[in-house]
Design a protein around this motif. Structure first.
Motif, PDB file in Angstrom:
ATOM      1  N   VAL A   1      63.542  10.184  57.644  1.00 10.66           N
ATOM      2  CA  VAL A   1      63.042   8.898  58.111  1.00 10.66           C
ATOM      3  C   VAL A   1      62.564   9.002  59.560  1.00 10.66           C
ATOM      4  N   THR A   2      61.541   8.224  59.899  1.00  7.70           N
ATOM      5  CA  THR A   2      61.043   8.209  61.277  1.00  7.70           C
ATOM      6  C   THR A   2      62.127   7.660  62.200  1.00  7.70           C
ATOM      7  N   ARG A   3      62.428   8.409  63.228  1.00  4.74           N
ATOM      8  CA  ARG A   3      63.483   8.003  64.156  1.00  4.74           C
ATOM      9  C   ARG A   3      62.991   8.241  65.584  1.00  4.74           C
ATOM     10  N   ASN A   4      63.644   7.613  66.541  1.00  2.00           N
ATOM     11  CA  ASN A   4      63.295   7.834  67.940  1.00  2.00           C
ATOM     12  C   ASN A   4      64.387   8.655  68.617  1.00  2.00           C
ATOM     13  N   LYS A   5      65.045   9.472  67.800  1.00  2.00           N
ATOM     14  CA  LYS A   5      66.109  10.334  68.299  1.00  2.00           C
ATOM     15  C   LYS A   5      65.902  11.742  67.767  1.00  2.00           C
ATOM     16  N   ALA A   6      66.448  12.698  68.505  1.00  2.00           N
ATOM     17  CA  ALA A   6      66.518  14.051  67.964  1.00  2.00           C
ATOM     18  C   ALA A   6      67.618  14.064  66.900  1.00  2.00           C
ATOM     19  N   LEU A   7      67.648  15.106  66.091  1.00  2.00           N
ATOM     20  CA  LEU A   7      68.632  15.206  65.026  1.00  2.00           C
ATOM     21  C   LEU A   7      69.154  16.638  64.932  1.00  2.00           C
ATOM     22  N   VAL A   8      70.463  16.753  64.858  1.00  2.00           N
ATOM     23  CA  VAL A   8      71.092  18.042  64.599  1.00  2.00           C
ATOM     24  C   VAL A   8      71.724  17.977  63.212  1.00  2.00           C
ATOM     25  N   ILE A   9      71.310  18.883  62.333  1.00  2.00           N
ATOM     26  CA  ILE A   9      71.881  18.969  60.990  1.00  2.00           C
ATOM     27  C   ILE A   9      72.757  20.204  60.916  1.00  2.00           C
ATOM     28  N   SER A  10      73.956  20.035  60.383  1.00  2.00           N
ATOM     29  CA  SER A  10      74.838  21.174  60.149  1.00  2.00           C
ATOM     30  C   SER A  10      75.208  21.210  58.667  1.00  2.00           C
ATOM     31  N   PHE A  11      74.734  22.248  57.961  1.00  2.00           N
ATOM     32  CA  PHE A  11      75.118  22.447  56.563  1.00  2.00           C
ATOM     33  C   PHE A  11      76.454  23.187  56.531  1.00  2.00           C
ATOM     34  N   TRP A  12      77.395  22.674  55.748  1.00  2.00           N
ATOM     35  CA  TRP A  12      78.725  23.263  55.770  1.00  2.00           C
ATOM     36  C   TRP A  12      79.424  23.152  54.414  1.00  2.00           C
ATOM     37  N   ALA A  13      80.573  23.832  54.331  1.00  2.00           N
ATOM     38  CA  ALA A  13      81.446  23.730  53.158  1.00  2.00           C
ATOM     39  C   ALA A  13      82.886  23.684  53.655  1.00  2.00           C
ATOM     40  N   SER A  14      83.755  23.036  52.900  1.00  2.00           N
ATOM     41  CA  SER A  14      85.136  22.829  53.353  1.00  2.00           C
ATOM     42  C   SER A  14      85.929  24.138  53.433  1.00  2.00           C
ATOM     43  N   TRP A  15      85.547  25.143  52.649  1.00  2.00           N
ATOM     44  CA  TRP A  15      86.262  26.425  52.630  1.00  2.00           C
ATOM     45  C   TRP A  15      85.743  27.402  53.694  1.00  2.00           C
ATOM     46  N   CYS A  16      84.731  26.973  54.451  1.00  2.00           N
ATOM     47  CA  CYS A  16      84.091  27.825  55.468  1.00  2.00           C
ATOM     48  C   CYS A  16      84.875  27.745  56.776  1.00  2.00           C
ATOM     49  N   ASP A  17      85.540  28.840  57.175  1.00  2.00           N
ATOM     50  CA  ASP A  17      86.352  28.850  58.400  1.00  2.00           C
ATOM     51  C   ASP A  17      85.526  28.588  59.665  1.00  2.00           C
ATOM     52  N   PRO A  18      84.351  29.220  59.831  1.00  2.00           N
ATOM     53  CA  PRO A  18      83.525  28.904  61.002  1.00  2.00           C
ATOM     54  C   PRO A  18      83.136  27.422  61.062  1.00  2.00           C
ATOM     55  N   CYS A  19      82.919  26.814  59.884  1.00  2.02           N
ATOM     56  CA  CYS A  19      82.580  25.378  59.841  1.00  2.02           C
ATOM     57  C   CYS A  19      83.749  24.545  60.376  1.00  2.02           C
ATOM     58  N   ARG A  20      84.959  24.930  60.013  1.00  2.86           N
ATOM     59  CA  ARG A  20      86.156  24.209  60.478  1.00  2.86           C
ATOM     60  C   ARG A  20      86.328  24.358  61.988  1.00  2.86           C
ATOM     61  N   LEU A  21      86.015  25.523  62.527  1.00  2.00           N
ATOM     62  CA  LEU A  21      86.121  25.744  63.974  1.00  2.00           C
ATOM     63  C   LEU A  21      85.040  24.970  64.729  1.00  2.00           C
TER      64      LEU A  21
ATOM     65  N   ARG B   1      66.010  24.584  50.641  1.00  6.31           N
ATOM     66  CA  ARG B   1      64.714  24.525  51.321  1.00  6.31           C
ATOM     67  C   ARG B   1      64.768  25.109  52.718  1.00  6.31           C
ATOM     68  N   PHE B   2      65.972  25.186  53.266  1.00  8.39           N
ATOM     69  CA  PHE B   2      66.134  25.823  54.580  1.00  8.39           C
ATOM     70  C   PHE B   2      66.636  27.260  54.460  1.00  8.39           C
ATOM     71  N   GLY B   3      66.530  27.824  53.298  1.00  4.92           N
ATOM     72  CA  GLY B   3      66.912  29.216  53.108  1.00  4.92           C
ATOM     73  C   GLY B   3      68.151  29.376  52.256  1.00  4.92           C
ATOM     74  N   GLY B   4      69.140  28.494  52.453  1.00 10.15           N
ATOM     75  CA  GLY B   4      70.351  28.524  51.641  1.00 10.15           C
ATOM     76  C   GLY B   4      71.076  29.854  51.664  1.00 10.15           C
ATOM     77  N   VAL B   5      71.251  30.422  52.870  1.00 14.96           N
ATOM     78  CA  VAL B   5      71.823  31.768  52.982  1.00 14.96           C
ATOM     79  C   VAL B   5      73.315  31.760  53.274  1.00 14.96           C
ATOM     80  N   ALA B   6      73.738  30.984  54.274  1.00 14.90           N
ATOM     81  CA  ALA B   6      75.143  31.044  54.704  1.00 14.90           C
ATOM     82  C   ALA B   6      75.544  29.742  55.392  1.00 14.90           C
ATOM     83  N   PHE B   7      76.863  29.561  55.499  1.00 11.42           N
ATOM     84  CA  PHE B   7      77.427  28.423  56.233  1.00 11.42           C
ATOM     85  C   PHE B   7      78.086  28.943  57.524  1.00 11.42           C
ATOM     86  N   PRO B   8      77.970  28.157  58.595  1.00 18.71           N
ATOM     87  CA  PRO B   8      77.105  26.972  58.718  1.00 18.71           C
ATOM     88  C   PRO B   8      75.650  27.382  58.953  1.00 18.71           C
ATOM     89  N   THR B   9      74.763  26.479  58.614  1.00 18.06           N
ATOM     90  CA  THR B   9      73.342  26.604  58.963  1.00 18.06           C
ATOM     91  C   THR B   9      72.951  25.344  59.727  1.00 18.06           C
TER      92      THR B   9
END
Length: 214
Positions: free
Chosen positions: A90-110, A166-174
């Motif tokens: 959606v059109t926004r007037n803010k920057a956006l940070v997306i973090s793809f994650w999974a609950s079993w991903c230790d780096p995601c938890r950190l 669509r963003f590659g789907g390689v690893a978490f986090p992305t």
């Protein structure tokens, strides 16, 4: 005389037989054509169906094209854990940070507490979406993860993993860094330190400030 009459009778039998064969063949051909009419109609429907499937597959390939830096973030509706729906493009007037994650991903938890803190600090200028790729996770684990870390930013569910792919789907986090125009600036695979995350958020802010000054 008898011989002549016999020959004449035989000729007439041949002519009649040939005529009957023509009639019978014509009738058979007509019947065969009528019998094949439904088959032709069915074949026509199957052909149209096959052509439609090819078109749909072509459209699917177009939809699944990989997103690269410099391209606009596509529109995609995702459900949030809070019950709301979000359009990531959606059109926004803010920057956006997306973090793809999974609950079993230790780096995601950190990394999640760092994102939480940075979201609280910069939320007036930057949105943060934690997008769980639920295709590789379990909803109950996602809910526990969010509650245990008291995450303040929206948690979205990429249930089929379509956006992640669509963003590659390689690893978490992305991570995906998007400017306030909705344009993808960076795609980063792997965990970032808090300093690196903050530096990238500030870079997105500066782009907005410099563009606004112009």
């Amino acid at each position: 005389m008898k011989r002549f009459l016999f020959i004449r009778a035989m000729v007439m039998l041949v002519v009649v037989g040939a005529s009957w064969g023509v009639i019978e063949n014509t009738t058979y051909a007509a019947n065969l054509s009528m019998e094949n009419a439904p088959l032709k109609e069915e074949y026509g429907r199957e052909r149209l169906k096959a052509e439609k499937e090819v078109e749909d597959e072509t459209d699917a390939v177009e939809v699944m094209k990989k997103i690269k830096p410099g391209q606009r973030l596509p529109s995609m509706i995702l459900k949030g854990l809070n019950g709301k729906t979000y359009d990531v493009g959606v059109t926004r007037n803010k920057a956006l940070v997306i973090s793809f994650w999974a609950s079993w991903c230790d780096p995601c938890r950190l990394e999640a507490p760092m994102l939480n803190e940075l979201y609280s600090k910069y939320k007036d200028d930057v949105d943060v979406y934690g997008i769980n790729v639920t295709r590789y996770d379990r909803l109950e684990d996602v809910q526990k993860f969010s509650r245990s870390l008291d995450l303040k930013f929206p948690i979205l569910l990429d249930e089929q993993g379509a956006l992640f792919e669509r963003f590659g789907g390689v690893a978490f986090p992305t991570h995906v860094m998007v400017d306030h125009h909705g344009q993808v600036r960076e795609i980063i695979i792997g965990m970032l330190s808090e300093q690196e995350l903050e530096r990238k958020i500030k870079t997105l802010q500066k782009k907005k400030v410099s563009l606004g000054a112009e």
